[in-house]
Design an enzyme around this catalytic site. Structure first.
Site, mmCIF file in Angstrom:
data_model
loop_
_atom_site.group_PDB
_atom_site.id
_atom_site.type_symbol
_atom_site.label_atom_id
_atom_site.label_comp_id
_atom_site.label_asym_id
_atom_site.label_seq_id
_atom_site.Cartn_x
_atom_site.Cartn_y
_atom_site.Cartn_z
ATOM 1 N N PRO A 77 6.151 -8.034 5.326
ATOM 2 C CA PRO A 77 7.471 -8.041 6.028
ATOM 3 C C PRO A 77 8.459 -6.753 5.523
ATOM 4 O O PRO A 77 9.087 -6.268 6.666
ATOM 5 C CB PRO A 77 8.319 -8.942 5.245
ATOM 6 C CG PRO A 77 7.357 -9.472 4.169
ATOM 7 C CD PRO A 77 6.094 -9.081 4.401
ATOM 8 N N ASP A 123 -22.432 37.005 -30.072
ATOM 9 C CA ASP A 123 -21.816 37.794 -30.822
ATOM 10 C C ASP A 123 -21.569 37.161 -32.260
ATOM 11 O O ASP A 123 -21.545 35.939 -32.407
ATOM 12 C CB ASP A 123 -20.315 37.967 -30.281
ATOM 13 C CG ASP A 123 -20.239 39.312 -29.218
ATOM 14 O OD1 ASP A 123 -21.366 39.898 -29.418
ATOM 15 O OD2 ASP A 123 -19.376 39.516 -28.685
ATOM 16 N N LYS A 176 -22.499 43.080 -33.571
ATOM 17 C CA LYS A 176 -22.626 44.594 -33.722
ATOM 18 C C LYS A 176 -21.863 44.558 -35.044
ATOM 19 O O LYS A 176 -20.478 44.965 -35.108
ATOM 20 C CB LYS A 176 -21.929 45.360 -32.542
ATOM 21 C CG LYS A 176 -22.676 45.311 -31.221
ATOM 22 C CD LYS A 176 -21.923 45.923 -30.228
ATOM 23 C CE LYS A 176 -20.638 44.716 -29.670
ATOM 24 N NZ LYS A 176 -19.856 44.948 -28.852
ATOM 25 N N GLY A 196 -17.115 35.764 -28.278
ATOM 26 C CA GLY A 196 -15.676 34.877 -28.813
ATOM 27 C C GLY A 196 -14.602 35.382 -28.130
ATOM 28 O O GLY A 196 -14.420 36.210 -27.300
ATOM 29 N N GLY A 197 -13.536 34.284 -27.831
ATOM 30 C CA GLY A 197 -12.312 34.420 -27.238
ATOM 31 C C GLY A 197 -12.802 34.587 -25.601
ATOM 32 O O GLY A 197 -13.257 33.841 -25.231
ATOM 33 N N MET A 246 -7.917 43.700 -33.644
ATOM 34 C CA MET A 246 -8.925 44.507 -34.118
ATOM 35 C C MET A 246 -8.109 45.507 -35.134
ATOM 36 O O MET A 246 -8.414 46.682 -35.215
ATOM 37 C CB MET A 246 -9.858 45.301 -33.308
ATOM 38 C CG MET A 246 -10.877 44.592 -32.518
ATOM 39 S SD MET A 246 -11.669 45.158 -31.315
ATOM 40 C CE MET A 246 -10.730 45.770 -30.179
HETATM 41 N N1 SAH Z 1 -12.778 38.874 -26.812
HETATM 42 C C1 SAH Z 1 -11.937 38.467 -28.020
HETATM 43 C C2 SAH Z 1 -11.550 39.552 -28.759
HETATM 44 C C3 SAH Z 1 -12.667 40.298 -29.367
HETATM 45 S S1 SAH Z 1 -11.969 41.775 -30.490
HETATM 46 C C4 SAH Z 1 -10.918 37.519 -27.566
HETATM 47 O O1 SAH Z 1 -10.414 37.381 -26.314
HETATM 48 O O2 SAH Z 1 -10.224 36.763 -28.406
HETATM 49 C C5 SAH Z 1 -12.122 40.922 -32.024
HETATM 50 C C6 SAH Z 1 -10.768 40.804 -32.394
HETATM 51 O O3 SAH Z 1 -10.150 39.938 -32.101
HETATM 52 C C7 SAH Z 1 -10.825 40.664 -33.927
HETATM 53 O O4 SAH Z 1 -10.553 41.942 -34.706
HETATM 54 C C8 SAH Z 1 -9.344 39.946 -34.126
HETATM 55 O O5 SAH Z 1 -8.233 40.945 -34.141
HETATM 56 C C9 SAH Z 1 -9.450 39.130 -32.869
HETATM 57 N N2 SAH Z 1 -10.005 37.559 -33.073
HETATM 58 C C10 SAH Z 1 -10.973 37.166 -32.810
HETATM 59 N N3 SAH Z 1 -10.992 35.951 -33.266
HETATM 60 C C11 SAH Z 1 -9.933 35.682 -34.076
HETATM 61 C C12 SAH Z 1 -9.603 34.450 -34.863
HETATM 62 N N4 SAH Z 1 -10.196 33.463 -34.747
HETATM 63 N N5 SAH Z 1 -8.319 34.567 -35.709
HETATM 64 C C13 SAH Z 1 -7.755 35.959 -35.660
HETATM 65 N N6 SAH Z 1 -8.215 36.911 -34.817
HETATM 66 C C14 SAH Z 1 -9.201 36.718 -34.028
#
Ligand code: SAH
Length: 490
Positions: free
Chosen positions: A43, A253, A275, A306-307, A390
């Site tokens: 409806p 790394d 490195k 990392g990161g 860094m």
């Molecule tokens: N590609 C990475 C950075 C590499 S350079 C990214 O995007 O995070 C490496 C630097 O990243 C370190 O010297 C530090 O300054 C920072 N870093 C990476 N991991 C970290 C963490 N868990 N805590 C604090 N600083 C970090």
């Protein structure tokens, strides 16, 4: 097995939905997605149903349900809130042999509708037989995250080549083996990353080899630059996980945690290219060349960093090398340290009225003799949050550059060590006390410096790991930075 699972071809088939509410609208939409021609008896119609009727997508055939509406229908779904109407629809449909589903009344259903994961043409249906629909939904959510979105594209690719493959390989066993290696191997990788033309060329070559008309073996592999996220394993993306499980070779790394390395496919080769300071073992150039060589040998290579691979990760140089060598590559972003550290220290990198920009930089570039910032720089804008990567060994020169740039010596700085990991430490200091605080608290790598008013918010917003240490030169805890900025605005 309580139900017999089937997939119905409803293209252009008449189906009836009894009911005009939201649930009926959802059912009608799903039927229409499968190509059915939908009639509605109700409806009143919910807005999306009236729109669809006005657009001619559904037909509104009656205001009230009557048994003759079932004539010629393939199936009917009763979705009214009147149980007696639902029961009548069910009884009439049974009598006429029309498949019936009554929403939320399993006892009246001849068929039930599963939860689905749609990666068309791949379709996964999950049913608990009505026993635990919520559990079925949770299972669906897990499959959603497991099944990569590109699996549909892969199925279409296989479909496109199906008859060619059948012709070239008439023997069923050889054909099956070929298809399996195709769907697991490099061609699948290429499809997943949108390199369709390359996948076609590869398949062409492989098909020729397999059918015995040639023996070129020019298969090159591929490289994925994968961000592992900064912090613990939980920050890994689903895409990164898939790459780790697909890889033949992984180059990783120092900053990648062992928990993440555990996720690499068991029989993949792992190469540590960390490195270490002072070590000349793995120059960036040799890593890039290694990536090229491994791919040229036909491997699926993962370069795990990392990161994020493109934030101080030298991913750009690796891309240059791969591009020059003509190697297919993909890039998977990761949670960069700035984000991981800010989140786990409770620091909003931008904050309305306090910080309107973020500047990521490396304290290394500030080293004596290194490339210096030229004025005007983001360093001197008090509303820009600075994030220095860094920098542990460069904190005195970072302090001097910031003071040279005219930043207030009282500007808060948060040093975040091992951000996002259980052993995380956060030291809140200020530009003036930056270097001394780091020495006093023995801050070590990996650590990040977050500079700007927002950095002090770590003191109020602590939620993760050990409480932050307050190491500011003048401890003025009366006013939070937010209160200060509001006072300034007033
Ligand atoms: N590609 C990475 C950075 C590499 S350079 C990214 O995007 O995070 C490496 C630097 O990243 C370190 O010297 C530090 O300054 C920072 N870093 C990476 N991991 C970290 C963490 N868990 N805590 C604090 N600083 C970090």
């Amino acid at each position: 097995m309580r139900h017999y699972p089937i997939f119905l071809d409803l293209q252009d088939q008449p189906v009836l939905v009894v009911g005009g509410g939201e649930v009926a609208a959802r059912k009608a939409a799903m039927l229409a997605r499968a190509g059915a021609s939908v009639s509605i008896a109700a409806p009143r119609l919910a807005p999306e149903l009236s729109t669809a009727v006005a657009d001619g997508r559904y037909r509104h055939v009656a205001d009230h349900y009557a048994p003759q509406l079932l004539a010629g229908q393939r199936l009917v779904i009763a979705a009214t809130d009147d149980r007696s109407v639902n029961a009548r629809v069910a009884a009439d449909a049974e009598q006429r042999g029309v498949l019936v589903n009554v929403v939320d009344q399993p006892a009246l259903c001849r068929f039930i509708v599963p939860s689905i994961v749609d990666r068309s043409p791949i379709l996964v249906a999950i049913s608990s037989g009505g026993a635990a629909p919520v559990l079925a939904r949770l299972i669906r959510e897990r499959l959603e995250s497991l099944l990569e979105p590109s699996v549909g594209a892969l199925a279409r690719f296989a479909e496109r080549w199906r008859s060619r493959i059948r012709e070239a390989l008439p023997d069923v066993r050889r054909r099956r083996a070929f298809l399996e290696s195709l769907l697991r191997g490099h061609a699948a990788w290429l499809i997943r990353h949108g390199h369709e033309a390359q996948a076609d060329r590869l398949l062409e070559t492989r098909l020729k080899e397999s059918s015995g008309n040639g023996s070129s073996n020019d298969e090159t592999g591929s490289v994925a630059l994968v961000g592992a996220g900064a912090g613990d394993v939980s920050l890994l993306t689903l895409a990164a996980l898939r790459h780790l499980q697909d890889a033949d070779v992984v180059l990783f790394d120092r900053l990648v945690s062992p928990d993440i390395l555990d996720l690499i496919r068991r029989d993949a080769r792992r190469i540590d290219v960390g490195k270490r300071v002072g070590s000349r073992l793995h120059s960036q150039d040799s890593i890039s060349q290694r990536l090229v060589r491994e791919a040229q040998a036909g491997n699926r290579v993962v370069r795990l960093k990392g990161g994020d691979p493109l934030v101080f990760g030298r991913g750009g140089e690796e891309i240059d090398a791969l591009r020059e060598a003509g190697i297919a590559f993909a890039v998977v972003p990761g949670v960069t340290a700035a984000n991981a550290c800010a989140a786990h220290a409770g620091i909003p990198l931008t904050h309305r009225g306090v910080a309107r920009a973020v500047h990521l930089f490396t304290a290394q570039a500030d080293a004596p003799g290194g490339p210096r910032y030229r004025s005007p720089t983001p360093l001197d804008d008090p509303e820009t949050t600075l994030v220095a990567y860094m920098g542990v060994s460069r904190l005195p020169s970072l302090r001097d550059s910031l003071l040279d740039a005219g930043r207030d010596p009282d500007t808060p700085v948060a040093l975040v060590e091992n951000g996002g990991r259980p052993e995380q430490r956060v030291i809140v200091t200020d530009i003036a006390a930056l270097a001394d605080a780091a020495t006093k608290h023995a801050v070590s790598a990996p650590a990040l410096a977050i500079v700007g008013k927002v950095a002090a918010m770590a003191l109020d917003n602590h939620w993760y790991g050990a409480p932050p240490i307050d190491a500011r030169s003048v401890r003025c805890r009366v006013q939070s930075p937010i209160a200060m900025s509001q006072a300034q605005a007033a």
